[in-house]
Design an enzyme around this catalytic site. Structure first.
Site, PDB file in Angstrom:
ATOM      1  N   LYS A   1       0.847  -7.002 -10.443  1.00 46.38           N
ATOM      2  CA  LYS A   1      -0.002  -7.885 -11.256  1.00 46.38           C
ATOM      3  C   LYS A   1      -1.215  -8.343 -10.458  1.00 46.38           C
ATOM      4  O   LYS A   1      -1.190  -8.386  -9.233  1.00 46.38           O
ATOM      5  CB  LYS A   1       0.814  -9.109 -11.704  1.00 46.38           C
ATOM      6  CG  LYS A   1       1.945  -8.746 -12.654  1.00 46.38           C
ATOM      7  CD  LYS A   1       1.449  -8.672 -14.067  1.00 46.38           C
ATOM      8  CE  LYS A   1       2.304  -7.835 -15.001  1.00 46.38           C
ATOM      9  NZ  LYS A   1       3.713  -8.085 -15.059  1.00 46.38           N
TER      10      LYS A   1
ATOM     11  N   SER B   1      10.428  -0.793  -0.696  1.00 52.05           N
ATOM     12  CA  SER B   1      10.577  -0.093   0.588  1.00 52.05           C
ATOM     13  C   SER B   1       9.628  -0.657   1.645  1.00 52.05           C
ATOM     14  O   SER B   1       9.962  -0.668   2.827  1.00 52.05           O
ATOM     15  CB  SER B   1      10.412   1.417   0.421  1.00 52.05           C
ATOM     16  OG  SER B   1       9.076   1.734   0.145  1.00 52.05           O
TER      17      SER B   1
ATOM     18  N   HIS C   1      -2.200  -0.164  -0.127  1.00 47.85           N
ATOM     19  CA  HIS C   1      -2.527   0.779  -1.203  1.00 47.85           C
ATOM     20  C   HIS C   1      -2.218   2.200  -0.704  1.00 47.85           C
ATOM     21  O   HIS C   1      -2.581   2.546   0.431  1.00 47.85           O
ATOM     22  CB  HIS C   1      -4.008   0.648  -1.573  1.00 47.85           C
ATOM     23  CG  HIS C   1      -4.389   1.506  -2.732  1.00 47.85           C
ATOM     24  ND1 HIS C   1      -4.060   1.186  -4.034  1.00 47.85           N
ATOM     25  CD2 HIS C   1      -5.018   2.703  -2.785  1.00 47.85           C
ATOM     26  CE1 HIS C   1      -4.491   2.142  -4.836  1.00 47.85           C
ATOM     27  NE2 HIS C   1      -5.074   3.076  -4.110  1.00 47.85           N
TER      28      HIS C   1
HETATM   29  C1  GRF Z   1       3.617   1.482  -2.348  1.00 50.99           C
HETATM   30  O1  GRF Z   1       3.237   2.830  -2.444  1.00 50.99           O
HETATM   31  C2  GRF Z   1       2.424   0.592  -2.103  1.00 50.99           C
HETATM   32  O2  GRF Z   1       1.404   1.214  -1.394  1.00 50.99           O
HETATM   33  C3  GRF Z   1       1.935   0.297  -3.492  1.00 50.99           C
HETATM   34  O3  GRF Z   1       3.097   0.214  -4.278  1.00 50.99           O
HETATM   35  C4  GRF Z   1       4.147   0.964  -3.680  1.00 50.99           C
HETATM   36  C5  GRF Z   1       5.292   0.030  -3.506  1.00 50.99           C
HETATM   37  O4  GRF Z   1       6.448   0.671  -3.020  1.00 50.99           O
HETATM   38  N1  GRF Z   1       1.084  -0.857  -3.524  1.00 50.99           N
HETATM   39  P1  GRF Z   1       7.650  -0.184  -2.495  1.00 50.99           P
HETATM   40  O5  GRF Z   1       8.051  -1.147  -3.607  1.00 50.99           O
HETATM   41  O6  GRF Z   1       7.187  -0.920  -1.270  1.00 50.99           O
HETATM   42  O7  GRF Z   1       8.734   0.797  -2.186  1.00 50.99           O
END
Ligand code: GRF
Length: 205
Positions: A90, A13, A108
């Site tokens: 990873k 997303s 994050h």
């Molecule tokens: C997000 O919440 C991002 O902050 C974290 O992993 C999640 C990934 O979500 N690092 P998406 O794959 O971008 O929907």
């Protein structure tokens, strides 16, 4: 034009938010590669639908996957300016961190330095936030260094969670602001507005 390589491991997303910002002309970037540790996830489908070249990476020998040494060669060959970790699970090997010093960013889903570190991803983060009883959470975009969720913080956005009923409610609120924050930070890179002084990141106005 700034050349991006976006690293993903799943839903994609945030990657979609980057693509939307690009198609709305909010950011002018070229996405030269989508890198994943999985050869099959929604983010890959999205990349393929947008004709973005996909590469799969693995530490161990696996059919159809390249290793991190080859990945470093590829990123250099493609003249990548900025690596964006958008839900990449990873650890990035030290050699890549060194070669792309202050050119790798991660998003994050909490306000670092709280609720970060190994194992702190996805709903685990929001569960920890929920059970800590804090009233505010948010998203952080930071530089990637050799330690999980540790590099210098570039930007943060907070959200009120005082009335949430579950970790899932927090995830939903935070995700919404992630989708704004990540394109905003990429825009700052494009406009050369990020400066590091005394181990702090300053945004030039
Ligand atoms: C997000 O919440 C991002 O902050 C974290 O992993 C999640 C990934 O979500 N690092 P998406 O794959 O971008 O929907």
């Amino acid at each position: 034009m700034l050349k991006l390589a976006v690293f993903v491991s799943g839903r994609g997303s945030n990657f979609r938010a980057i693509l939307n910002a690009k198609s709305n002309k909010y950011i002018n970037v070229e996405i030269v590669a989508l890198i994943s540790d999985k050869d099959n996830c929604p983010a890959i489908e999205l990349a393929k639908a947008n004709s973005i070249p996909c590469f799969f990476v693995s530490k161990i020998d696996k059919n159809g996957f390249i290793n991190y040494e080859k990945l470093l060669e590829l990123l250099t060959e493609l003249e990548v300016d900025l690596i964006v970790l958008a839900g990449y699970l990873k650890k990035i090997p030290d050699e890549i961190v060194e070669k792309f010093k202050e050119r790798i960013i991660n998003i994050h889903p909490a306000l670092l330095p709280s609720f970060g570190g190994e194992g702190m991803y996805g709903i685990n983060v929001h569960r920890a936030v929920y059970s800590s009883s804090v009233k505010v959470s948010g998203a952080t975009v930071h530089f990637v260094d050799k330690v999980y969720d540790h590099g210098k913080i570039i930007a943060q956005k907070a959200v009120d969670i005082s009335d949430v009923k579950s970790p899932e409610d927090i995830a939903e609120r935070v995700l919404k602001i992630e989708h704004e924050l990540l394109p905003d930070v990429i825009k700052l890179f494009i406009e050369n507005k990020i400066q590091i002084i005394d181990n702090r990141v300053f945004i030039l106005l």
